[in-house]
Design a protein around this motif. Structure first.
Motif, PDB file in Angstrom:
ATOM      1  N   SER A 187      48.472  30.795  39.981  1.00  0.00           N
ATOM      2  CA  SER A 187      47.347  31.182  39.131  1.00  0.00           C
ATOM      3  C   SER A 187      47.755  30.971  37.679  1.00  0.00           C
ATOM      4  O   SER A 187      48.775  31.495  37.252  1.00  0.00           O
ATOM      5  CB  SER A 187      46.993  32.654  39.371  1.00  0.00           C
ATOM      6  OG  SER A 187      46.276  33.175  38.277  1.00  0.00           O
ATOM      7  N   VAL A 188      47.018  30.180  36.984  1.00  0.00           N
ATOM      8  CA  VAL A 188      47.322  29.914  35.582  1.00  0.00           C
ATOM      9  C   VAL A 188      46.120  30.325  34.740  1.00  0.00           C
ATOM     10  O   VAL A 188      45.002  29.896  34.975  1.00  0.00           O
ATOM     11  CB  VAL A 188      47.618  28.424  35.331  1.00  0.00           C
ATOM     12  CG1 VAL A 188      47.982  28.194  33.862  1.00  0.00           C
ATOM     13  CG2 VAL A 188      48.731  27.927  36.246  1.00  0.00           C
ATOM     14  N   ARG A 189      46.353  31.212  33.792  1.00  0.00           N
ATOM     15  CA  ARG A 189      45.282  31.670  32.924  1.00  0.00           C
ATOM     16  C   ARG A 189      45.647  31.353  31.482  1.00  0.00           C
ATOM     17  O   ARG A 189      46.722  31.720  31.005  1.00  0.00           O
ATOM     18  CB  ARG A 189      45.059  33.175  33.077  1.00  0.00           C
ATOM     19  CG  ARG A 189      45.088  33.663  34.527  1.00  0.00           C
ATOM     20  CD  ARG A 189      44.017  33.005  35.382  1.00  0.00           C
ATOM     21  NE  ARG A 189      42.699  33.122  34.824  1.00  0.00           N
ATOM     22  CZ  ARG A 189      41.899  34.164  35.004  1.00  0.00           C
ATOM     23  NH1 ARG A 189      42.305  35.171  35.723  1.00  0.00           N
ATOM     24  NH2 ARG A 189      40.702  34.187  34.457  1.00  0.00           N
ATOM     25  N   VAL A 190      44.742  30.678  30.807  1.00  0.00           N
ATOM     26  CA  VAL A 190      44.953  30.343  29.406  1.00  0.00           C
ATOM     27  C   VAL A 190      43.897  31.078  28.592  1.00  0.00           C
ATOM     28  O   VAL A 190      42.700  30.901  28.807  1.00  0.00           O
ATOM     29  CB  VAL A 190      44.809  28.829  29.157  1.00  0.00           C
ATOM     30  CG1 VAL A 190      45.053  28.508  27.687  1.00  0.00           C
ATOM     31  CG2 VAL A 190      45.760  28.050  30.051  1.00  0.00           C
TER      32      VAL A 190
END
Lengths: 165, 165
Positions: free
Chosen positions: A145-148
DNA sequence: AGACAAAATGTTACATTGTTGCAATTCTTT
DNA sequence: AAAGAATTGCAACAATGTAACATTTTGTCT
């Protein structure tokens, strides 16, 4: 210059946004076989009605203002369902939730958050997201999971110097 | 395959890490003319001693365990100083703080967070960060702070087969 | 339809995280 | 030493999130 994300456009028909989002959610849940119950629909609606991310307790207040008495655990459960189904996203940097206009379980997300007016635009996952995941992979890290979350000024606030709509 | 980030390497001399980080912080603050007071140093030390990000109240507990009685407002003020000076970073997705080994006011950061063991590695801002900022700029959004938090499995935990918290 | 099981919601109480405001102290500068 | 600024201590509180269990609703099977 490309067009600004919809969320940053003033004067759009937000009722229509909400209406469309609700319909999309209904269709999505029917397809997935998940249950968008009245309560969950109301929570989703409350989130969508706001132009800025709403905290769980703000959602409570919004529902109370619509004559619904709902307490925190119920809100959090509804939000959990909505997030698991990709209908809302949690902005970690704000402890708040925003509607997602591309239903489906998202593990990745990129957001532009205006620090002046609070509006949030979600960008579609792009090449540089893929590159980041590849970079992590090269370091032997498996990113799930990648959140920017980018905080800055939207065009209107940068131009106006005001603090938003 | 490139080398894993230091934070993911088992068996390193962590006392040395802490020691080096403290020294770097002292030098940095002297250069900047900011005051790394005993309290702030103790908070920074507590953060560094932990392999995983620490919450504010965990820092309280850690200091109490070292015979220091410190209350939350004090912790939060120290953390505010440390963060403003780029000595610690707040992981928004975890309400917790981690030491930064490159002192200096950072507005951007990229982190790999292992969901199994909780370890965090900070990646240097790279090309794809620049590209993201450029992409936002093309949308007329001026990004001032970009935080990327990737949750997944580090090499050791992926090998071990557990899936963590 | 009736009965049962599963899912969803209501409710109370509580845990965790973060803040406000002011007093006391320490440091710096003159 | 004295004034002013920065820092820390402290009490009370606000905001956010969760656990545990009761109740209701929904879906399924007969």
């Amino acid at each position: 210059m490309r067009q600004a994300p919809a969320a940053f456009q003033r004067g759009h028909d937000h009722d229509q946004c909400v209406h469309d989002a609700l319909n999309a959610a209904i269709v999505h849940c029917r397809q997935e076989g998940t249950r968008l119950t009245p309560l969950r629909r109301k929570v989703l609606q409350a989130v969508w009605r706001s132009h800025v991310p709403l905290g769980a307790y703000e959602i409570c207040d919004a529902l109370v203002a619509h004559g619904e008495r709902v307490l925190p655990p119920t809100i959090y459960r509804a939000l959990e369902f909505l997030e698991n189904n990709g209908l809302v996203h949690r902005m970690a940097s704000r402890n708040a939730f925003i509607g997602c206009n591309q239903p489906g379980a998202h593990h990745h997300g990129r957001y532009l958050i205006c620090s002046a007016c609070g509006l949030v635009a979600e960008l579609p996952a792009g090449d540089n997201m893929d590159r980041f995941i590849a970079e992590a992979h090269a370091l032997n890290f498996e990113a799930r999971s990648v959140r920017v979350e980018a905080v800055g000024l939207c065009a209107a606030c940068a131009a106006g110097g005001d603090s938003g709509p």
